[in-house]
Design a protein around this motif. Sequence first.
Motif, PDB file in Angstrom:
ATOM      1  N   TRP A  70       0.825  -1.209   0.000  1.00  0.00           N
ATOM      2  CA  TRP A  70       0.000   0.000   0.000  1.00  0.00           C
ATOM      3  C   TRP A  70       0.861   1.262   0.000  1.00  0.00           C
ATOM      4  O   TRP A  70       0.527   2.251  -0.637  1.00  0.00           O
ATOM      5  N   ARG A  71       1.964   1.216   0.716  1.00  0.00           N
ATOM      6  CA  ARG A  71       2.813   2.417   0.839  1.00  0.00           C
ATOM      7  C   ARG A  71       3.550   2.716  -0.464  1.00  0.00           C
ATOM      8  O   ARG A  71       3.676   3.885  -0.857  1.00  0.00           O
ATOM      9  N   THR A  72       4.043   1.688  -1.139  1.00  0.00           N
ATOM     10  CA  THR A  72       4.925   1.901  -2.290  1.00  0.00           C
ATOM     11  C   THR A  72       4.233   1.704  -3.630  1.00  0.00           C
ATOM     12  O   THR A  72       4.699   2.227  -4.645  1.00  0.00           O
ATOM     13  N   THR A  76      -0.346   9.906   1.185  1.00  0.00           N
ATOM     14  CA  THR A  76       1.079   9.560   1.137  1.00  0.00           C
ATOM     15  C   THR A  76       1.256   8.068   0.843  1.00  0.00           C
ATOM     16  O   THR A  76       2.360   7.631   0.506  1.00  0.00           O
ATOM     17  N   TRP A  77       0.168   7.296   0.987  1.00  0.00           N
ATOM     18  CA  TRP A  77       0.178   5.881   0.609  1.00  0.00           C
ATOM     19  C   TRP A  77      -0.069   5.825  -0.892  1.00  0.00           C
ATOM     20  O   TRP A  77      -1.149   6.157  -1.377  1.00  0.00           O
ATOM     21  N   LYS A  78       0.913   5.395  -1.643  1.00  0.00           N
ATOM     22  CA  LYS A  78       0.885   5.519  -3.101  1.00  0.00           C
ATOM     23  C   LYS A  78      -0.194   4.683  -3.764  1.00  0.00           C
ATOM     24  O   LYS A  78      -0.569   4.947  -4.906  1.00  0.00           O
ATOM     25  N   ILE A  79      -0.709   3.664  -3.076  1.00  0.00           N
ATOM     26  CA  ILE A  79      -1.779   2.870  -3.659  1.00  0.00           C
ATOM     27  C   ILE A  79      -3.006   3.733  -3.936  1.00  0.00           C
ATOM     28  O   ILE A  79      -3.804   3.440  -4.831  1.00  0.00           O
ATOM     29  N   LEU A  80      -3.168   4.844  -3.177  1.00  0.00           N
ATOM     30  CA  LEU A  80      -4.323   5.717  -3.350  1.00  0.00           C
ATOM     31  C   LEU A  80      -4.094   6.764  -4.444  1.00  0.00           C
ATOM     32  O   LEU A  80      -4.945   7.618  -4.656  1.00  0.00           O
ATOM     33  N   ARG A  81      -2.954   6.686  -5.118  1.00  0.00           N
ATOM     34  CA  ARG A  81      -2.698   7.570  -6.256  1.00  0.00           C
ATOM     35  C   ARG A  81      -2.898   6.855  -7.589  1.00  0.00           C
ATOM     36  O   ARG A  81      -3.109   7.498  -8.615  1.00  0.00           O
TER      37      ARG A  81
END
Length: 255
Positions: free
Chosen positions: A60-62, A224-229
């Motif tokens: 989720w973070r990366t 800031t959790w890149k999965i949400l981008r």
Amino acid sequence: MAGVITASEPSWITPFTGLSPRCFGKLVTVVWREIANETRRGRLWGLPLEDRVLLVAAYWRTNLTMRQLAPLFGISKSAADRIINHLGPALALRPRRRFSKDTVLIVDGTLVPTRDHNIAEQSKNYRYSTNHQVVIDAETRLVVVVGRPLPGNRNDCKAWEESGAKAAVGTTMTIADGGYPGTGRVMPHRRRKGEELSDWKQAHNKAHKQVRARVEHVFARMKTWKILRDCRLKGDGVHHAMLGIARLHNLPLAG
């Protein structure tokens, strides 16, 4: 295996989860209780539970692909995929069921770019996205409810009801922006054409904006959790990721 990411090395925990090792340990214990009664099928997991939880958080973070993520934990691509599909729902935030009479909530919608076009539509950000209604406690800034994802072209006043967020908060006082007309939420005063707002209405709008900004701060931290981008997950994956990140956001605030 030497040189891989593991929860046994505390320095890996905070960068991927945002939690202290102590708080992470509590999370692992809670997840273990939730999955302890599950019927085990298929092959045994190649990683201990704490490493599997860390793997999901790292994904989720990366937002790395399975091909990129799996070698970092010393497992196969298919094993990493199975871990994420299994533990994603277990990490999901449980919505608050009861609210005290003096509780004040804040609701707002956020768009998550999603590649699964079965649940996404083009939205105002010109990408296929899902609309997520997020409700926080105005005092503690804890996320208390996350509605089910809807197509990104759905406006907030409809998404508020259709996502289940309205039913979850009931009659609890809820602050919202001007995108929720007719919902009974506390919204800023609107200036009619040719008229000026009175002083007390301007003061009310200023206070309203300052309080409502808290949900924007929560969104800023969650994004800031890149999965949400750019979410590549299918089906309920984006919902589980949103709920899981909300839970990880809450843990340090709740102590």
